[in-house]
Structures are given as C-alpha cells and as structure tokens.
Design a protein around this motif. Structure first.
Motif, PDB file in Angstrom:
ATOM      1  N   ALA A  28       2.399  -1.019  -6.090  1.00  0.00           N
ATOM      2  CA  ALA A  28       3.003   0.217  -5.598  1.00  0.00           C
ATOM      3  C   ALA A  28       2.856   1.313  -6.651  1.00  0.00           C
ATOM      4  CB  ALA A  28       4.478   0.005  -5.262  1.00  0.00           C
ATOM      5  N   ASP A  29       2.726   2.543  -6.196  1.00  0.00           N
ATOM      6  CA  ASP A  29       2.586   3.685  -7.094  1.00  0.00           C
ATOM      7  C   ASP A  29       3.903   4.455  -7.134  1.00  0.00           C
ATOM      8  OD1 ASP A  29       1.912   5.878  -8.583  1.00  0.00           O
ATOM      9  OD2 ASP A  29       0.293   6.574  -7.282  1.00  0.00           O
ATOM     10  N   PHE A  30       4.665   4.217  -8.201  1.00  0.00           N
ATOM     11  CA  PHE A  30       5.915   4.937  -8.438  1.00  0.00           C
ATOM     12  C   PHE A  30       5.760   5.847  -9.658  1.00  0.00           C
ATOM     13  CE2 PHE A  30       9.005   1.539  -6.492  1.00  0.00           C
ATOM     14  CZ  PHE A  30       8.430   1.740  -5.245  1.00  0.00           C
ATOM     15  N   SER A  31       4.580   6.367  -9.881  1.00  0.00           N
ATOM     16  CA  SER A  31       4.328   7.162 -11.086  1.00  0.00           C
ATOM     17  C   SER A  31       5.194   8.414 -11.100  1.00  0.00           C
ATOM     18  CB  SER A  31       2.846   7.532 -11.171  1.00  0.00           C
ATOM     19  OG  SER A  31       2.417   8.220 -10.010  1.00  0.00           O
ATOM     20  N   ASP A  32       5.590   8.797 -12.314  1.00  0.00           N
ATOM     21  CA  ASP A  32       6.404   9.994 -12.562  1.00  0.00           C
ATOM     22  C   ASP A  32       7.774   9.916 -11.883  1.00  0.00           C
ATOM     23  OD1 ASP A  32       4.421  11.504 -14.116  1.00  0.00           O
ATOM     24  OD2 ASP A  32       3.312  11.603 -12.233  1.00  0.00           O
ATOM     25  N   ASN A  80       2.858   0.631 -10.725  1.00  0.00           N
ATOM     26  CA  ASN A  80       2.529   1.817 -11.508  1.00  0.00           C
ATOM     27  C   ASN A  80       3.774   2.665 -11.720  1.00  0.00           C
ATOM     28  OD1 ASN A  80       1.452   4.041 -12.745  1.00  0.00           O
ATOM     29  ND2 ASN A  80       0.115   4.651 -11.058  1.00  0.00           N
ATOM     30  N   LEU A  81       4.318   2.614 -12.926  1.00  0.00           N
ATOM     31  CA  LEU A  81       5.440   3.459 -13.316  1.00  0.00           C
ATOM     32  C   LEU A  81       5.021   4.389 -14.460  1.00  0.00           C
ATOM     33  CD1 LEU A  81       8.482   1.018 -13.103  1.00  0.00           C
ATOM     34  CD2 LEU A  81       8.244   3.179 -11.884  1.00  0.00           C
ATOM     35  N   SER A  82       3.753   4.718 -14.525  1.00  0.00           N
ATOM     36  CA  SER A  82       3.277   5.583 -15.599  1.00  0.00           C
ATOM     37  C   SER A  82       3.925   6.955 -15.485  1.00  0.00           C
ATOM     38  CB  SER A  82       1.754   5.708 -15.544  1.00  0.00           C
ATOM     39  OG  SER A  82       1.330   6.224 -14.297  1.00  0.00           O
ATOM     40  N   GLY A  83       4.314   7.494 -16.638  1.00  0.00           N
ATOM     41  CA  GLY A  83       4.941   8.802 -16.674  1.00  0.00           C
ATOM     42  C   GLY A  83       6.372   8.830 -16.180  1.00  0.00           C
ATOM     43  N   ALA A  84       6.946   7.661 -15.886  1.00  0.00           N
ATOM     44  CA  ALA A  84       8.305   7.615 -15.351  1.00  0.00           C
ATOM     45  C   ALA A  84       9.350   7.793 -16.445  1.00  0.00           C
ATOM     46  CB  ALA A  84       8.540   6.290 -14.629  1.00  0.00           C
ATOM     47  N   CYS A  92      11.556 -10.888 -13.588  1.00  0.00           N
ATOM     48  CA  CYS A  92      10.516 -10.252 -12.780  1.00  0.00           C
ATOM     49  C   CYS A  92       9.119 -10.668 -13.248  1.00  0.00           C
ATOM     50  CB  CYS A  92      10.628  -8.729 -12.857  1.00  0.00           C
ATOM     51  SG  CYS A  92      12.097  -8.068 -12.034  1.00  0.00           S
ATOM     52  N   HIS A  93       8.196 -10.755 -12.298  1.00  0.00           N
ATOM     53  CA  HIS A  93       6.799 -11.044 -12.583  1.00  0.00           C
ATOM     54  C   HIS A  93       6.065  -9.711 -12.561  1.00  0.00           C
ATOM     55  CE1 HIS A  93       3.068 -13.758 -11.660  1.00  0.00           C
ATOM     56  NE2 HIS A  93       2.973 -13.114 -12.792  1.00  0.00           N
ATOM     57  N   ALA A  94       5.826  -9.151 -13.741  1.00  0.00           N
ATOM     58  CA  ALA A  94       5.325  -7.783 -13.850  1.00  0.00           C
ATOM     59  C   ALA A  94       4.019  -7.704 -14.648  1.00  0.00           C
ATOM     60  CB  ALA A  94       6.390  -6.890 -14.486  1.00  0.00           C
ATOM     61  N   ASP A  95       3.181  -8.722 -14.522  1.00  0.00           N
ATOM     62  CA  ASP A  95       1.889  -8.682 -15.212  1.00  0.00           C
ATOM     63  C   ASP A  95       1.083  -7.474 -14.723  1.00  0.00           C
ATOM     64  OD1 ASP A  95       2.738 -11.052 -16.266  1.00  0.00           O
ATOM     65  OD2 ASP A  95       1.322 -12.322 -15.176  1.00  0.00           O
ATOM     66  N   PHE A  96       0.331  -6.877 -15.643  1.00  0.00           N
ATOM     67  CA  PHE A  96      -0.547  -5.740 -15.356  1.00  0.00           C
ATOM     68  C   PHE A  96       0.212  -4.503 -14.872  1.00  0.00           C
ATOM     69  CE2 PHE A  96      -3.069  -9.613 -14.708  1.00  0.00           C
ATOM     70  CZ  PHE A  96      -4.093  -9.402 -15.613  1.00  0.00           C
ATOM     71  N   SER A  97       1.510  -4.458 -15.071  1.00  0.00           N
ATOM     72  CA  SER A  97       2.269  -3.265 -14.699  1.00  0.00           C
ATOM     73  C   SER A  97       1.966  -2.135 -15.679  1.00  0.00           C
ATOM     74  CB  SER A  97       3.770  -3.570 -14.675  1.00  0.00           C
ATOM     75  OG  SER A  97       4.156  -4.200 -15.885  1.00  0.00           O
ATOM     76  N   ALA A  98       2.130  -0.898 -15.211  1.00  0.00           N
ATOM     77  CA  ALA A  98       1.759   0.281 -16.008  1.00  0.00           C
ATOM     78  C   ALA A  98       2.988   1.146 -16.269  1.00  0.00           C
ATOM     79  CB  ALA A  98       0.687   1.082 -15.281  1.00  0.00           C
ATOM     80  N   PHE A  99       3.328   1.294 -17.565  1.00  0.00           N
ATOM     81  CA  PHE A  99       4.444   2.136 -17.972  1.00  0.00           C
ATOM     82  C   PHE A  99       3.995   3.246 -18.920  1.00  0.00           C
ATOM     83  CE2 PHE A  99       6.195  -2.051 -16.996  1.00  0.00           C
ATOM     84  CZ  PHE A  99       7.319  -1.761 -16.242  1.00  0.00           C
ATOM     85  N   GLY A 100       2.691   3.430 -19.054  1.00  0.00           N
ATOM     86  CA  GLY A 100       2.159   4.372 -20.032  1.00  0.00           C
ATOM     87  C   GLY A 100       2.723   5.775 -19.883  1.00  0.00           C
ATOM     88  N   GLU A 148       0.834  -1.206   0.000  1.00  0.00           N
ATOM     89  CA  GLU A 148       0.000   0.000   0.000  1.00  0.00           C
ATOM     90  C   GLU A 148       0.870   1.258   0.000  1.00  0.00           C
ATOM     91  OE1 GLU A 148      -3.221  -0.090   2.823  1.00  0.00           O
ATOM     92  OE2 GLU A 148      -3.320  -2.292   2.739  1.00  0.00           O
ATOM     93  N   ILE A 149       1.756   1.313  -0.976  1.00  0.00           N
ATOM     94  CA  ILE A 149       2.768   2.368  -1.055  1.00  0.00           C
ATOM     95  C   ILE A 149       2.465   3.327  -2.204  1.00  0.00           C
ATOM     96  CG2 ILE A 149       5.201   2.809  -1.598  1.00  0.00           C
ATOM     97  CD1 ILE A 149       4.700   1.748   1.223  1.00  0.00           C
ATOM     98  N   SER A 150       2.641   4.620  -1.968  1.00  0.00           N
ATOM     99  CA  SER A 150       2.587   5.630  -3.020  1.00  0.00           C
ATOM    100  C   SER A 150       3.791   6.551  -2.866  1.00  0.00           C
ATOM    101  CB  SER A 150       1.285   6.445  -2.929  1.00  0.00           C
ATOM    102  OG  SER A 150       1.275   7.459  -3.923  1.00  0.00           O
ATOM    103  N   PHE A 151       4.755   6.396  -3.788  1.00  0.00           N
ATOM    104  CA  PHE A 151       5.962   7.220  -3.794  1.00  0.00           C
ATOM    105  C   PHE A 151       6.035   7.959  -5.137  1.00  0.00           C
ATOM    106  CE2 PHE A 151       8.457   4.127  -0.827  1.00  0.00           C
ATOM    107  CZ  PHE A 151       7.740   4.586   0.265  1.00  0.00           C
ATOM    108  N   GLN A 152       5.128   8.857  -5.397  1.00  0.00           N
ATOM    109  CA  GLN A 152       5.105   9.583  -6.658  1.00  0.00           C
ATOM    110  C   GLN A 152       6.291  10.545  -6.745  1.00  0.00           C
ATOM    111  OE1 GLN A 152       1.231  11.420  -6.882  1.00  0.00           O
ATOM    112  NE2 GLN A 152       0.213   9.520  -7.419  1.00  0.00           N
ATOM    113  N   HIS A 153       6.743  10.773  -7.990  1.00  0.00           N
ATOM    114  CA  HIS A 153       7.842  11.717  -8.270  1.00  0.00           C
ATOM    115  C   HIS A 153       9.117  11.343  -7.492  1.00  0.00           C
ATOM    116  CE1 HIS A 153       5.112  14.426 -10.415  1.00  0.00           C
ATOM    117  NE2 HIS A 153       4.248  14.199  -9.435  1.00  0.00           N
ATOM    118  N   MET A 154       9.331  10.068  -7.297  1.00  0.00           N
ATOM    119  CA  MET A 154      10.515   9.590  -6.591  1.00  0.00           C
ATOM    120  C   MET A 154      11.728   9.590  -7.514  1.00  0.00           C
ATOM    121  SD  MET A 154      10.939   5.842  -4.806  1.00  0.00           S
ATOM    122  CE  MET A 154      10.268   5.080  -6.289  1.00  0.00           C
TER     123      MET A 154
END
Length: 212
Positions: free
Chosen positions: A82-86, A103-107, A117-125, A61-67
């Motif tokens: 985990a939310d690592f967006s941007d 979630n690595l969208s916008g990264a 790595c097991h990265a099904d349904f991961s987001a890189f958009g 349950e982690i959100s580390f945006q703009h990390m």
C-alpha cells in the motif's frame, strides 16, 4: 531492554459504529469499526481517518497519499505494498499486521506502535519519527534512509539488511535486535547502543580485522 519513553495509546471511544470505506463523507471517516473486508483498487489523497478500528482488513492495490490517521488501530490487517507516502500518523497502532513493502516514505509518525508485524521491504525513507516503537517486528531490508528521529525504539526486531544510511542513530538501542548486515553512515553511528556481538560486525564495516 525497554525503551525510555512511553507511547500514548490511541484515544478510542467505548463504542464504535460499524463502518465501511464507502461511507466516507468529505474524505473523512470517524468513530467507526471497519472489519472483515477488502478495500481494493482505491487511489485517493488527503483522506482522514479519526478514531477508526481496522480489523482483518486487506488493502489491495491502494494509494492513499497525504493521508491523516489519528487515534486509529489496525489489527491483523494486510497493507502489503500500500502507498501511504507523506501520511501524518498520530496515536496509531499496527498490531499483528502484514506490512510487506508498505510505503510510508516521507511520513510523519508520532506516538505510533508497530507490534508483531511482518514489514520486510517496507519504506520509511525521509520520514519524521517522534515517539515511535517497533516491537517484535520483521523489518528485513526495510528502508529508513535519511530519516529524522526523536525517540524511536526497536525491540526484538529482525533488522537484517535494513538501510539506515544518512539517519542518525545516536541514543537508539539495537542490542535486542538481530541482523547480520546493516547499512549505516558510520559518522552518524556514535551513541548507538549495540551488543558486544553486534559491535564486532560494525568494526568489520570499518575494514578492521579482529585477531583472536
């Protein structure tokens, strides 16, 4: 099949001090080893990790945006959902990690390696990729929508149902990967390298019927 470029490895010191997420100073952790623990329920932005080894760490349950991650290694970690967006990710390795729904969208990723790595349904958009390699990863239903790519490689990955719509695939070699269905923009497919069996599937996407 090998990529035509090399990934610069993380620049790690010969010795790392034992660290913990609670030891962040000014939202920064440097030259540390974080291992065998769980980081739970944290919602922070603009964190900076520099020369940090994460080993057997569960991010729940982690959100580390703009990390910012620089010269870091993740070994056998669970970053599912985990939310690592941007994020800005430079010289980072993910080895034998569980990345389901990460979630690595916008990264922005440069000199990054994802291996086993097991990265099904991961987001890189909407991501920006420069010298990034996915090796022996499961990327089923992963999202690479409208990404900017420069030197990206997929080696022996499961890409079934991955989404590459609005992402140029010129010069990308998918021939060692497996998939029965792939979402792509046909006008951006020119120059993509595929196996003969995969080519039949793309012909079918065009609505053509193949006679034997």
């Amino acid at each position: 099949m090998t990529s035509a470029f090399k990934i610069t490895k993380p620049k790690m010191p010969s010795a790392l001090s034992d660290g913990a997420f609670s030891q962040l100073e000014d939202d920064r952790l440097m030259m540390s080893r974080v291992s065998d623990c769980e980081i739970f329920g944290e919602e922070r932005s603009n964190l900076c990790f520099d020369q940090v080894l994460f080993k057997n760490v569960t991010f729940s349950e982690i959100s580390f945006q703009h990390m910012e991650l620089t010269d870091c290694i993740f070994e056998k970690c669970d970053l599912s959902n985990a939310d690592f967006s941007d994020a800005i990710i430079h010289r980072v390795e993910f080895n034998d990690c569980k990345l389901l729904g990460l979630n690595l969208s916008g990264a922005t990723l440069s000199n990054a390696l994802f291996q086993n790595c097991h990265a099904d349904f991961s987001a890189f958009g909407y991501g920006n990729f420069k010298q990034v390699k996915f090796k022996s990863c499961s990327l089923q239903s992963a999202d690479f929508y409208e990404c900017k790519v420069k030197k990206i490689a997929f080696e022996y990955c499961d890409l079934n149902k991955a989404n590459f719509v609005s992402t140029p695939l010129h010069g990308i070699d998918l021939s060692s990967c497996s998939f029965s269905k792939l979402s792509v923009s046909m006008e951006l497919l020119e120059g993509c390298e595929v196996s003969s069996a995969q080519a039949i599937g793309f012909v079918q996407l065009l609505g053509l019927k193949i006679k034997e």
